[in-house]
Scaffold this motif. Structure first.
Motif, PDB file in Angstrom:
ATOM      1  N   LEU A   1       6.824  -0.283  59.111  1.00  0.00           N
ATOM      2  CA  LEU A   1       7.704   0.170  58.034  1.00  0.00           C
ATOM      3  C   LEU A   1       7.366   1.596  57.613  1.00  0.00           C
ATOM      4  CD1 LEU A   1       7.877  -2.990  55.726  1.00  0.00           C
ATOM      5  CD2 LEU A   1       9.677  -2.103  57.237  1.00  0.00           C
ATOM      6  N   ALA A   2       6.073   1.899  57.501  1.00  0.00           N
ATOM      7  CA  ALA A   2       5.647   3.239  57.098  1.00  0.00           C
ATOM      8  C   ALA A   2       6.084   4.270  58.132  1.00  0.00           C
ATOM      9  CB  ALA A   2       4.128   3.275  56.907  1.00  0.00           C
ATOM     10  N   ALA A   3       5.884   3.970  59.416  1.00  0.00           N
ATOM     11  CA  ALA A   3       6.285   4.906  60.477  1.00  0.00           C
ATOM     12  C   ALA A   3       7.794   5.134  60.444  1.00  0.00           C
ATOM     13  CB  ALA A   3       5.836   4.386  61.835  1.00  0.00           C
ATOM     14  N   GLN A   4       8.564   4.065  60.253  1.00  0.00           N
ATOM     15  CA  GLN A   4      10.023   4.200  60.168  1.00  0.00           C
ATOM     16  C   GLN A   4      10.427   5.087  58.992  1.00  0.00           C
ATOM     17  OE1 GLN A   4      11.629   0.202  60.013  1.00  0.00           O
ATOM     18  NE2 GLN A   4      10.620  -0.356  61.935  1.00  0.00           N
ATOM     19  N   MET A   5       9.756   4.917  57.850  1.00  0.00           N
ATOM     20  CA  MET A   5      10.056   5.723  56.675  1.00  0.00           C
ATOM     21  C   MET A   5       9.785   7.201  56.950  1.00  0.00           C
ATOM     22  SD  MET A   5       8.219   5.659  52.918  1.00  0.00           S
ATOM     23  CE  MET A   5       6.728   6.399  53.579  1.00  0.00           C
ATOM     24  N   LEU A   6       8.652   7.491  57.596  1.00  0.00           N
ATOM     25  CA  LEU A   6       8.294   8.880  57.884  1.00  0.00           C
ATOM     26  C   LEU A   6       9.269   9.518  58.867  1.00  0.00           C
ATOM     27  CD1 LEU A   6       4.424   8.442  58.149  1.00  0.00           C
ATOM     28  CD2 LEU A   6       5.721   9.321  56.192  1.00  0.00           C
ATOM     29  N   VAL A   7       9.632   8.790  59.902  1.00  0.00           N
ATOM     30  CA  VAL A   7      10.596   9.304  60.883  1.00  0.00           C
ATOM     31  C   VAL A   7      11.955   9.542  60.224  1.00  0.00           C
ATOM     32  CG1 VAL A   7      11.878   8.713  62.990  1.00  0.00           C
ATOM     33  CG2 VAL A   7       9.395   8.376  62.893  1.00  0.00           C
ATOM     34  N   ALA A   8      12.368   8.633  59.363  1.00  0.00           N
ATOM     35  CA  ALA A   8      13.645   8.789  58.654  1.00  0.00           C
ATOM     36  C   ALA A   8      13.634  10.033  57.762  1.00  0.00           C
ATOM     37  CB  ALA A   8      13.948   7.541  57.831  1.00  0.00           C
ATOM     38  N   ALA A   9      12.438  10.421  57.313  1.00  0.00           N
ATOM     39  CA  ALA A   9      12.301  11.617  56.478  1.00  0.00           C
ATOM     40  C   ALA A   9      12.179  12.893  57.315  1.00  0.00           C
ATOM     41  CB  ALA A   9      11.088  11.476  55.564  1.00  0.00           C
ATOM     42  N   GLY A  10      12.269  12.763  58.642  1.00  0.00           N
ATOM     43  CA  GLY A  10      12.228  13.931  59.513  1.00  0.00           C
ATOM     44  C   GLY A  10      10.866  14.259  60.085  1.00  0.00           C
ATOM     45  N   TRP A  11       9.888  13.408  59.869  1.00  0.00           N
ATOM     46  CA  TRP A  11       8.554  13.634  60.419  1.00  0.00           C
ATOM     47  C   TRP A  11       8.523  13.257  61.895  1.00  0.00           C
ATOM     48  CZ3 TRP A  11       3.847  12.397  56.939  1.00  0.00           C
ATOM     49  CH2 TRP A  11       4.071  12.840  55.635  1.00  0.00           C
ATOM     50  N   VAL A  12       7.521  13.765  62.601  1.00  0.00           N
ATOM     51  CA  VAL A  12       7.295  13.402  63.994  1.00  0.00           C
ATOM     52  C   VAL A  12       5.977  12.642  64.062  1.00  0.00           C
ATOM     53  CG1 VAL A  12       6.908  14.257  66.332  1.00  0.00           C
ATOM     54  CG2 VAL A  12       8.530  15.443  64.824  1.00  0.00           C
ATOM     55  N   VAL A  13       6.037  11.396  64.472  1.00  0.00           N
ATOM     56  CA  VAL A  13       4.821  10.597  64.642  1.00  0.00           C
ATOM     57  C   VAL A  13       4.251  10.945  66.011  1.00  0.00           C
ATOM     58  CG1 VAL A  13       3.875   8.263  64.867  1.00  0.00           C
ATOM     59  CG2 VAL A  13       5.597   8.757  63.110  1.00  0.00           C
ATOM     60  N   VAL A  14       3.005  11.452  66.028  1.00  0.00           N
ATOM     61  CA  VAL A  14       2.392  11.870  67.287  1.00  0.00           C
ATOM     62  C   VAL A  14       1.339  10.886  67.783  1.00  0.00           C
ATOM     63  CG1 VAL A  14       2.911  14.304  66.997  1.00  0.00           C
ATOM     64  CG2 VAL A  14       0.755  13.409  66.135  1.00  0.00           C
ATOM     65  N   ASP A  15       0.872   9.991  66.924  1.00  0.00           N
ATOM     66  CA  ASP A  15      -0.123   9.009  67.348  1.00  0.00           C
ATOM     67  C   ASP A  15      -0.117   7.854  66.357  1.00  0.00           C
ATOM     68  OD1 ASP A  15      -2.066   8.044  69.079  1.00  0.00           O
ATOM     69  OD2 ASP A  15      -3.321   9.829  68.922  1.00  0.00           O
ATOM     70  N   ARG A  16      -0.422   6.663  66.877  1.00  0.00           N
ATOM     71  CA  ARG A  16      -0.553   5.482  66.019  1.00  0.00           C
ATOM     72  C   ARG A  16      -1.762   4.685  66.462  1.00  0.00           C
ATOM     73  NH1 ARG A  16       4.734   2.148  64.782  1.00  0.00           N
ATOM     74  NH2 ARG A  16       3.153   1.041  63.610  1.00  0.00           N
ATOM     75  N   ASN A  17      -2.456   4.143  65.496  1.00  0.00           N
ATOM     76  CA  ASN A  17      -3.619   3.286  65.734  1.00  0.00           C
ATOM     77  C   ASN A  17      -4.629   3.939  66.671  1.00  0.00           C
ATOM     78  OD1 ASN A  17      -1.061   1.044  65.653  1.00  0.00           O
ATOM     79  ND2 ASN A  17      -2.658   0.927  64.123  1.00  0.00           N
ATOM     80  N   TRP A  18      -4.894   5.212  66.399  1.00  0.00           N
ATOM     81  CA  TRP A  18      -5.865   5.961  67.196  1.00  0.00           C
ATOM     82  C   TRP A  18      -7.273   5.557  66.781  1.00  0.00           C
ATOM     83  CZ3 TRP A  18      -9.682   9.500  65.862  1.00  0.00           C
ATOM     84  CH2 TRP A  18     -10.286  10.152  66.947  1.00  0.00           C
ATOM     85  N   ARG A  19      -8.088   5.212  67.771  1.00  0.00           N
ATOM     86  CA  ARG A  19      -9.469   4.796  67.510  1.00  0.00           C
ATOM     87  C   ARG A  19     -10.414   5.927  67.823  1.00  0.00           C
ATOM     88  NH1 ARG A  19     -10.972   0.615  65.484  1.00  0.00           N
ATOM     89  NH2 ARG A  19      -9.796  -1.294  65.472  1.00  0.00           N
ATOM     90  N   GLY A  20     -11.219   6.284  66.828  1.00  0.00           N
ATOM     91  CA  GLY A  20     -12.282   7.260  67.001  1.00  0.00           C
ATOM     92  C   GLY A  20     -13.622   6.551  67.083  1.00  0.00           C
ATOM     93  N   THR A  21     -14.678   7.332  67.018  1.00  0.00           N
ATOM     94  CA  THR A  21     -16.008   6.739  67.143  1.00  0.00           C
ATOM     95  C   THR A  21     -16.392   5.922  65.917  1.00  0.00           C
ATOM     96  OG1 THR A  21     -17.006   8.761  66.288  1.00  0.00           O
ATOM     97  CG2 THR A  21     -16.840   8.539  68.687  1.00  0.00           C
ATOM     98  N   ARG A  22     -15.792   6.221  64.767  1.00  0.00           N
ATOM     99  CA  ARG A  22     -16.186   5.529  63.526  1.00  0.00           C
ATOM    100  C   ARG A  22     -15.036   4.888  62.778  1.00  0.00           C
ATOM    101  NH1 ARG A  22     -20.446  10.003  61.631  1.00  0.00           N
ATOM    102  NH2 ARG A  22     -22.160   9.270  62.927  1.00  0.00           N
ATOM    103  N   GLY A  23     -13.956   4.608  63.475  1.00  0.00           N
ATOM    104  CA  GLY A  23     -12.849   3.958  62.789  1.00  0.00           C
ATOM    105  C   GLY A  23     -11.520   4.266  63.425  1.00  0.00           C
ATOM    106  N   GLU A  24     -10.454   3.976  62.678  1.00  0.00           N
ATOM    107  CA  GLU A  24      -9.094   4.096  63.196  1.00  0.00           C
ATOM    108  C   GLU A  24      -8.229   4.872  62.217  1.00  0.00           C
ATOM    109  OE1 GLU A  24      -5.452   1.032  63.581  1.00  0.00           O
ATOM    110  OE2 GLU A  24      -7.215   0.463  64.735  1.00  0.00           O
ATOM    111  N   ILE A  25      -7.324   5.656  62.777  1.00  0.00           N
ATOM    112  CA  ILE A  25      -6.279   6.316  61.997  1.00  0.00           C
ATOM    113  C   ILE A  25      -4.991   5.550  62.255  1.00  0.00           C
ATOM    114  CG2 ILE A  25      -4.919   8.396  61.655  1.00  0.00           C
ATOM    115  CD1 ILE A  25      -7.328  10.035  62.611  1.00  0.00           C
ATOM    116  N   ASP A  26      -4.334   5.110  61.180  1.00  0.00           N
ATOM    117  CA  ASP A  26      -3.109   4.324  61.339  1.00  0.00           C
ATOM    118  C   ASP A  26      -1.988   5.159  61.949  1.00  0.00           C
ATOM    119  OD1 ASP A  26      -4.322   2.055  60.231  1.00  0.00           O
ATOM    120  OD2 ASP A  26      -3.726   2.633  58.197  1.00  0.00           O
ATOM    121  N   ILE A  27      -1.712   6.316  61.352  1.00  0.00           N
ATOM    122  CA  ILE A  27      -0.619   7.172  61.822  1.00  0.00           C
ATOM    123  C   ILE A  27      -1.070   8.626  61.741  1.00  0.00           C
ATOM    124  CG2 ILE A  27       1.750   7.978  61.381  1.00  0.00           C
ATOM    125  CD1 ILE A  27       2.305   5.250  60.060  1.00  0.00           C
TER     126      ILE A  27
END
Length: 127
Positions: A18-44
């Motif tokens: 839902l959050a990604a859809q809201m951001l895209v509808a607002a004209g944003w570009v989603v470049v990554d989702r659920n990216w895992r780093g060495t110490r955690g995850e970034i949702d979007i």
């Protein structure tokens, strides 16, 4: 809402969708989702113009444990700052045509109350 409210992972995924859809509808570009780093995850990871935005999504099915955004603690924000730097160091050249002018961290709080439409609240620049 077509998600099993007892399945925390499914509720979280639904809120992130839902959050990604809201951001895209607002004209944003989603470049990554659920990216895992060495110490955690970034949702979007998204671009709002030339600003790179790391978005933490918190989804709840009620307010019994407080507002969803309350789960984003100072410790979590510090981890997101480190993860944003890690993401930038490893991915920006591959993913983005132009270097972002700035970076910020936002929170999208998603509240899924039975028999009501989902409520999304976008908190901009939380750090």
């Amino acid at each position: 809402m077509d998600v099993d409210r007892t399945d925390r992972a499914a509720v979280g995924r639904y809120g992130e969708d839902l959050a990604a859809q809201m951001l895209v509808a607002a004209g944003w570009v989603v470049v990554d989702r659920n990216w895992r780093g060495t110490r955690g995850e970034i949702d979007i990871v998204a671009l709002e113009g030339r600003e790179l935005v790391v978005v933490e999504v918190k989804t709840r099915t009620g307010l019994g444990y407080g507002h969803p955004a309350e789960a984003v603690t100072p410790v979590k924000l510090a981890r997101l700052r480190r993860l944003a730097g890690e993401w930038l160091a490893g991915r920006v050249v591959e993913t983005l045509a132009e270097r972002p002018l700035s970076v910020r961290i936002d929170v999208v709080a998603v509240l899924l109350v039975r028999d009501e439409p989902a409520r999304l609240e976008h908190l901009v620049g939380v750090v």
